[in-house]
Design an enzyme around this catalytic site. Structure first.
Site, short mmCIF file in Angstrom:
data_model
loop_
_atom_site.label_atom_id
_atom_site.label_comp_id
_atom_site.label_asym_id
_atom_site.label_seq_id
_atom_site.Cartn_x
_atom_site.Cartn_y
_atom_site.Cartn_z
N CYS A 190 7.21 6.26 -10.06
CA CYS A 190 7.06 5.12 -9.92
C CYS A 190 5.00 4.48 -10.18
O CYS A 190 5.07 3.99 -9.62
CB CYS A 190 7.21 3.86 -8.59
SG CYS A 190 9.19 4.11 -8.21
N LYS B 33 8.14 4.10 5.96
CA LYS B 33 7.10 4.96 5.60
C LYS B 33 6.63 5.61 6.59
O LYS B 33 5.79 6.09 6.77
CB LYS B 33 6.22 4.32 4.37
CG LYS B 33 6.73 4.90 3.13
CD LYS B 33 6.27 4.74 1.75
CE LYS B 33 6.25 3.67 0.19
NZ LYS B 33 6.98 4.59 0.21
N GLN C 199 1.52 3.95 1.84
CA GLN C 199 1.09 4.89 2.57
C GLN C 199 0.41 4.83 3.49
O GLN C 199 -0.03 6.93 3.95
CB GLN C 199 0.09 5.27 1.02
CG GLN C 199 1.73 6.26 0.13
CD GLN C 199 2.72 6.72 0.56
OE1 GLN C 199 2.79 8.27 0.56
NE2 GLN C 199 3.89 6.94 -0.78
N ASP D 45 -3.09 -2.07 -0.73
CA ASP D 45 -1.66 -1.74 -0.61
C ASP D 45 -1.42 -0.82 0.36
O ASP D 45 -1.88 0.45 0.20
CB ASP D 45 -1.22 -1.51 -2.25
CG ASP D 45 0.13 -0.68 -2.13
OD1 ASP D 45 0.80 -0.20 -0.80
OD2 ASP D 45 0.62 0.22 -2.63
N HIS E 123 0.84 2.15 -7.38
CA HIS E 123 2.17 1.80 -7.77
C HIS E 123 2.77 0.85 -8.16
O HIS E 123 2.09 0.07 -8.65
CB HIS E 123 2.95 2.12 -6.41
CG HIS E 123 3.89 2.01 -5.83
ND1 HIS E 123 5.66 0.81 -6.07
CD2 HIS E 123 5.11 3.61 -5.46
CE1 HIS E 123 6.24 2.01 -5.78
NE2 HIS E 123 6.59 2.84 -5.53
N1 PLP Z 1 3.01 1.21 -2.50
C1 PLP Z 1 2.70 2.05 -2.90
C2 PLP Z 1 1.26 3.39 -2.30
C3 PLP Z 1 3.52 3.34 -2.47
O1 PLP Z 1 3.59 4.48 -2.52
C4 PLP Z 1 5.11 2.26 -2.80
C5 PLP Z 1 6.72 3.38 -2.40
O2 PLP Z 1 6.65 4.20 -2.60
C6 PLP Z 1 5.18 1.18 -2.23
C7 PLP Z 1 4.17 1.02 -2.54
C8 PLP Z 1 6.23 0.43 -2.54
O3 PLP Z 1 7.11 0.08 -1.03
P1 PLP Z 1 8.57 -0.31 -1.12
O4 PLP Z 1 9.24 0.21 -1.72
O5 PLP Z 1 8.57 1.00 0.84
O6 PLP Z 1 8.70 -1.81 -1.54
#
Ligand code: PLP
Length: 414
Positions: A372, A234, A211, A208, A131
């Site tokens: 993203c 999420k 998900q 990270d 992401h």
């Molecule tokens: N990392 C991953 C794999 C994601 O799917 C997302 C959001 O879709 C993020 C980071 C960013 O998360 P947040 O928007 O909750 O900060």
């Protein structure tokens, strides 16, 4: 087992759906079919009611007041931190730092760890399926410190090429930052192996977990990683809250990221000294209500059971994948052997933005875009994908409806 092949003895999905008031509404005259759970999840009554009760009856500031409301709110806030620590398998409650979500969590680590430990000529490793939240902060850090960003390639199925990863590792590697589950493809990465290999060259590891936190059982000590991030919205909790687990000995070496109230030991006009973690990284009044809601979401998830959630969602994924493989003109992007409940697909007939607009006419909420994860889209030669991401409140009949709607799109655009 129903005739869809989705196991119906794991969870009572109809009963679970009644916990989520939003799911009973109609969209454009059709029952809502919500398949954008990788973007954000809906809230069960247990969370909605806990947040309402806290705000109506128990609200107070935390860590400051020496009066009953504040003392009680501080206790509830710290109890929620303990719940998160237990949920993630952390050794100590103080290893959990609350942030607004994964984006802020990764920025915190990149800035603070980078300031202390990353210098010119050092290297950071990410993967090709991250992401932007796990890409841009490391790019900025590398630019500022004169470090180099290296990227683990992926094969055509969306799996990290581990032999190439091993070749990237060296004594120059300071940090390996990869996701546990890819939001664009659904790939589940071998995070334990990635961590062991990084540690063997003395590098730290950030996972990270945006998900993964609501889909698989987490155990940060078993993985062995140094940091693990999550986003509350999420995992059925309110938006605006998330955080990051970090090993205490690593946190202790790191300077603050945001500065101000609550993160200090002592302030004089000449100099300030900083509090110990986690307070050092939680400047200002935190999102108190949201933390309480996060605690309620964890109670709710644990009441159902993460193992059952994973089994049911895997069953849904298998069914959905079978359906989509049978649709002519549709290509699934991401066919990793280990996958979570995400189906990303592309059809030459139409751009994903047009596809999701038509799906919406049938009451179906799906995401169309680059998610993203533009470097991932570039890798697979598509501008974007349509993504159906499932939660344990989804039913196989909803995937049938999605497949029919997709076929309708293909007819419409052909
Ligand atoms: N990392 C991953 C794999 C994601 O799917 C997302 C959001 O879709 C993020 C980071 C960013 O998360 P947040 O928007 O909750 O900060």
């Amino acid at each position: 087992m129903s005739n869809t092949g989705v196991a119906d003895n794991i969870l009572d999905v109809e009963k679970i759906r009644k916990d989520f008031p939003i799911l009973s509404q109609s969209v454009r005259g059709k029952p809502l079919i919500y398949l954008d759970n990788a973007a954000t999840t809906h809230k069960p009554n247990a969370v909605i009611e806990r947040v309402r009760k806290f705000d109506a009856e128990e609200y107070g500031t935390v860590r400051r007041g020496a009066y009953k409301l504040s003392e009680n709110a501080t206790q509830l806030y710290e109890d929620a931190r303990q719940k998160v620590a237990d949920f993630m398998g952390a050794e100590k409650k103080g290893e959990i730092v609350f942030t607004s979500g994964t984006t802020q969590a990764i920025n915190l680590v990149a800035y603070s760890f980078g300031k202390r430990f990353v210098n010119e000529g050092d290297e950071i490793i990410i993967s090709n399926i991250e992401h932007h939240a796990n890409t841009v902060p490391w790019q900025v850090l590398c630019e500022e410190r004169g470090a180099k960003l290296k990227v683990i390639p992926v094969n055509d199925d969306g799996e990290l090429v581990m032999e190439e990863y091993e070749k990237l590792l060296s004594s120059k590697t300071r940090m390996v930052a990869v996701n546990h589950i890819s939001n664009a493809l659904g790939t589940i990465n071998p995070v334990k192996e990635i961590t062991e290999k990084a540690h063997a060259v003395g590098a730290k590891v950030l996972i990270d977990g945006a998900q993964s936190s609501a889909h698989t059982k987490m155990d940060v000590q078993d993985i062995g990683c140094d940091f693990y991030t999550f986003s509350g919205h999420k995992m059925y909790a309110p938006s605006g809250i998330g955080g990051v687990y970090g090993k205490m000995d690593v946190w202790e070496e790191m300077p603050p990221y945001v500065t101000g109230g609550d993160m200090i030991m002592q302030v004089t006009l000449e100099k300030s000294t900083y509090a110990k973690p986690p307070a050092r990284f939680e400047a200002g009044t935190p999102p108190i209500t949201q933390v309480i809601g996060l605690g309620a979401a964890i109670d709710y998830l644990e009441g159902i059971g993460l193992d059952k959630i994973a089994d049911y969602e895997n069953s849904l994924l298998e069914y959905g994948t079978r359906l989509f493989k049978e649709i002519e003109g549709v290509r699934i992007i991401g066919n990793a052997r280990h996958k979570a409940s995400i189906i990303s697909f592309y059809m030459d007939a139409a751009h994903p933005h047009d596809v999701v607009t038509l799906l919406d006419q049938d009451g179906i909420s799906c995401r169309g875009g680059h998610h993203c994860a533009q470097p991932t889209m570039i890798r697979y030669g598509v501008p974007a994908t349509t993504r159906a991401s499932m939660a344990f409140y989804n039913k196989p009949e909803e995937l049938d409806a999605l497949a029919e709607s997709v076929k309708k799109c293909i007819r419409f655009f052909s």
